[in-house]
Write an enzyme that holds these catalytic residues in place. Structure first.
Site, PDB file in Angstrom:
ATOM      1  N   LYS A  94       7.689   2.147  -8.417  1.00  0.00           N
ATOM      2  CA  LYS A  94       6.706   2.928  -6.633  1.00  0.00           C
ATOM      3  C   LYS A  94       8.212   2.977  -6.497  1.00  0.00           C
ATOM      4  CE  LYS A  94       3.540   0.559  -7.816  1.00  0.00           C
ATOM      5  NZ  LYS A  94       3.633  -0.965  -9.032  1.00  0.00           N
TER       6      LYS A  94
ATOM      7  N   ASP B 272       7.755 -11.858  -6.385  1.00  0.00           N
ATOM      8  CA  ASP B 272       8.011 -10.454  -6.988  1.00  0.00           C
ATOM      9  C   ASP B 272       7.700  -9.476  -6.009  1.00  0.00           C
ATOM     10  OD1 ASP B 272       6.446  -7.953  -8.570  1.00  0.00           O
ATOM     11  OD2 ASP B 272       4.432  -9.436  -7.979  1.00  0.00           O
TER      12      ASP B 272
ATOM     13  N   TRP C  82      -2.246 -10.033  -6.919  1.00  0.00           N
ATOM     14  CA  TRP C  82      -2.409  -8.783  -7.811  1.00  0.00           C
ATOM     15  C   TRP C  82      -2.691  -8.748  -9.110  1.00  0.00           C
ATOM     16  CZ3 TRP C  82       1.889  -7.668 -12.004  1.00  0.00           C
ATOM     17  CH2 TRP C  82       1.455  -5.998 -12.579  1.00  0.00           C
TER      18      TRP C  82
HETATM   19  C1  LMR Z   1      -1.416  -2.313  -9.093  1.00  0.00           C
HETATM   20  O1  LMR Z   1      -1.346  -2.683  -8.271  1.00  0.00           O
HETATM   21  O2  LMR Z   1      -1.700  -1.014  -8.431  1.00  0.00           O
HETATM   22  C2  LMR Z   1       0.429  -1.587  -9.451  1.00  0.00           C
HETATM   23  O3  LMR Z   1       0.713  -2.688  -9.169  1.00  0.00           O
HETATM   24  C3  LMR Z   1      -0.255  -1.018 -11.038  1.00  0.00           C
HETATM   25  C4  LMR Z   1      -0.929  -1.660 -11.784  1.00  0.00           C
HETATM   26  O4  LMR Z   1       0.007  -1.809 -13.100  1.00  0.00           O
HETATM   27  O5  LMR Z   1      -1.424  -2.516 -12.060  1.00  0.00           O
END
Ligand code: LMR
Length: 394
Positions: A244, A209, A128
Site C-alpha cells: 500500500k 502486522d 483481516w
Molecule cells: C485487503 O484487506 O483488502 C488487502 O489487505 C488485500 C488483501 O489481500 O486482502
C-alpha cells in the site's frame, strides 16, 4: 488418483472484488479490496517508483539468483528505516524479504509452529479476513479474542482481560498496531502502550502486522508503536507490507523482521527462516525489493516518496471527514468514520443490503461490511450516501 475433493468456499473478499471487476456499469463504486485510489479512481504507479524502475532498467546487469533473504539493499534499508538504532533497543535484528505481507505472516507462523511449545496464536475479532487462514495453514491452533463490543466499538477492558488471564506464557498474539483492518478503529496511544506492556508481562510472542505504514497518523507515529514492543520483548516479529505505502501491490514485496532483547536469539532464528523460505519458494522476486531498496537509499527519491505517501494519507483523512459529514443524507451515524485511521471502516449492513447495493446501485462491499474509503471521491460520495439512506426504506 485423488481423494474426493470437498467443496470449498472462495475467499469472500477476493470473490466480491472479482464481481466488481467484471461489472461494466459506468457508475460502479468499488469499495472492496484494500487498494488506494486517487480522486479519479485510479491506482497509478508512484513517481518515486517509476524513477527507481528507470534506474533499475539502466543499471541491472544480471538476473542471476538472489539469496533466500532477497535483495540485500532492501533488507538493510527497510531495517534501518523501520527500526533505527537509538529508537529501539533490541540486541539483534534479522530481516528477510518476504512475498508481500502475507508471505511475511506465513514465514513467521510456520517458524512459530515448529518452535513454540503451545503452538497457539491469538487472533483478534474482527481481523483481516486472511489472518486465520494464514495462521491455520502453518498448523498453529487459532484462538480468538474479541476487540469489539456488541455495538462494534473497541473493547479495551475485555481485550486486556484475555491477554492477562487467558493467554498462556509462550502463546503468540497477532496484533495490528494501527490502521486496523477491517474497522479503522485503532487503539489509542495509552491503550496500545498498555496492551504492549501486558503482552510482554504475560510473556506472549507478538507478531505485529503493519500493512498500512504512513497511511494512519504518519510514518513516524505509525511505527513508534512497533518500537515500544521491539524495545521490550524477549522476541518479536514484524510482518511488513510495501503493497500500500509504495503502491506496489502486484510486485509482492514485504519483509519479516525479527528482533529480541535476548542476545543471539534473532540471529539463531535466521537460518530457520531461510530454510522455510528455501523449501517454500527458494527466494523472493527481485523487482519490488530492488525498487524499495533504491528509493530508501536515495535521499531525493525518498523525499519524493514521503510526499506521495503523505498525499495518500491526507486524501484518506479528507474522505473520512467528508463522508462523515454526509451522515444526514445517509440517514445513519457515521461519527466513527471520521475518528478512524487508514483505509477502512465498517458499516453494519445485512447480506440483503449488500445484494441490493450491488444490483440496484452497482456498489460493491464485502460481506463483512468493510468499505475501502479510497474507493470514494467527490464524484460518487453523495450517491453512495444516498444509496445507504435508501436501505432504511427497504
Ligand atoms: C485487503 O484487506 O483488502 C488487502 O489487505 C488485500 C488483501 O489481500 O486482502
Amino acid at each position: 488418483p485423488l481423494k474426493s475433493l470437498p467443496a470449498i468456499l472462495p475467499d469472500p473478499l477476493l470473490q466480491v472484488a472479482q464481481l466488481a471487476r467484471l461489472d461494466r456499469r459506468p457508475e460502479k463504486i468499488d469499495l472492496t479490496i484494500g487498494v488506494y485510489r486517487d480522486q479519479h479512481g485510479q491506482t497509478p504507479v508512484l513517481e518515486s517508483v517509476k524513477s527507481a524502475e528507470k534506474h533499475l532498467l539502466e543499471t541491472e546487469r544480471t538476473k542471476s539468483y538472489l539469496s533466500t533473504d532477497g535483495v540485500e539493499q532492501f533488507c538493510e534499508e527497510i531495517t534501518g528505516f523501520l527500526l533505527p538504532r537509538g529508537e529501539v533497543t533490541c540486541s539483534d535484528i534479522v530481516t528477510i524479504q518476504a512475498v508481500g505481507g502475507t508471505g511475511a505472516l506465513s514465514l513467521a507462523a510456520e517458524f512459530l509452529c515448529r518452535f513454540t511449545k503451545n503452538r497457539t496464536v491469538w487472533v483478534p475479532v474482527p481481523a483481516w479476513s486472511n489472518h486465520v487462514p494464514v495462521m491455520e495453514r502453518s498448523g498453529l491452533t487459532v484462538r480468538r479474542l474479541g476487540r469489539s463490543d456488541s455495538l462494534g466499538r473497541r473493547d479495551f477492558p475485555a481485550f486486556m482481560r484475555v491477554i492477562r488471564h487467558q493467554a498462556r506464557p509462550g502463546d503468540i498474539i497477532l496484533l495490528q498496531p494501527g490502521c486496523h483492518n477491517p474497522t479503522g478503529d485503532d487503539w489509542t496511544d495509552e491503550e496500545w502502550s498498555a496492551i504492549a506492556d501486558a503482552c510482554i508481562a504475560s510473556r506472549l510472542i507478538p507478531i505485529l502486522d503493519v500493512a498500512y505504514h504512513g497511511l494512519g497518523r504518519g510514518l513516524h507515529d505509525d511505527i513508534s508503536r512497533v518500537h515500544r514492543v521491539f524495545s521490550q520483548a524477549e522476541i518479536a516479529f514484524l510482518s511488513y507490507s510495501c503493497s500500500k505505502n509504495f503502491s506496489l501491490y502486484r510486485e509482492r514485496v514485504g519483509a519479516l523482521i525479527v528482533g529480541g532483547l535476548k542476545r543471539g536469539l534473532a540471529m539463531a532464528i535466521h537460518p530457520h527462516l531461510s530454510a522455510i523460505a528455501r523449501a517454500a519458494y527458494s527466494m523472493p522476486p527481485s523487482h519490488g525489493g530492488s525498487i524499495v531498496g533504491h528509493i530508501l537509499a536515495n535521499e531525493a527519491l525518498r523525499r519524493i516518496w514521503i510526499d506521495e505517501l503523505a498525499d495518500m494519507q491526507n486524501r484518506l483523512g479528507k474522505i473520512r471527514s467528508t463522508f462523515a459529514c454526509h451522515q444526514a443524507l445517509a440517514g445513519r451515524d457515521l461519527r466513527h468514520v471520521a475518528d478512524g485511521h487508514g483505509m477502512f471502516t465498517l458499516l453494519p449492513l445485512s447480506e440483503q443490503n449488500l445484494i441490493h447495493l450491488r444490483k440496484k446501485h452497482a456498489i460493491y462491499i464485502p460481506s463483512s461490511g468493510r468499505i475501502n474509503l479510497a474507493g470514494l471521491n467527490a464524484g460518487n460520495l453523495s450517491r453512495f450516501a444516498y444509496a445507504l439512506s435508501q436501505l432504511n426504506n427497504q
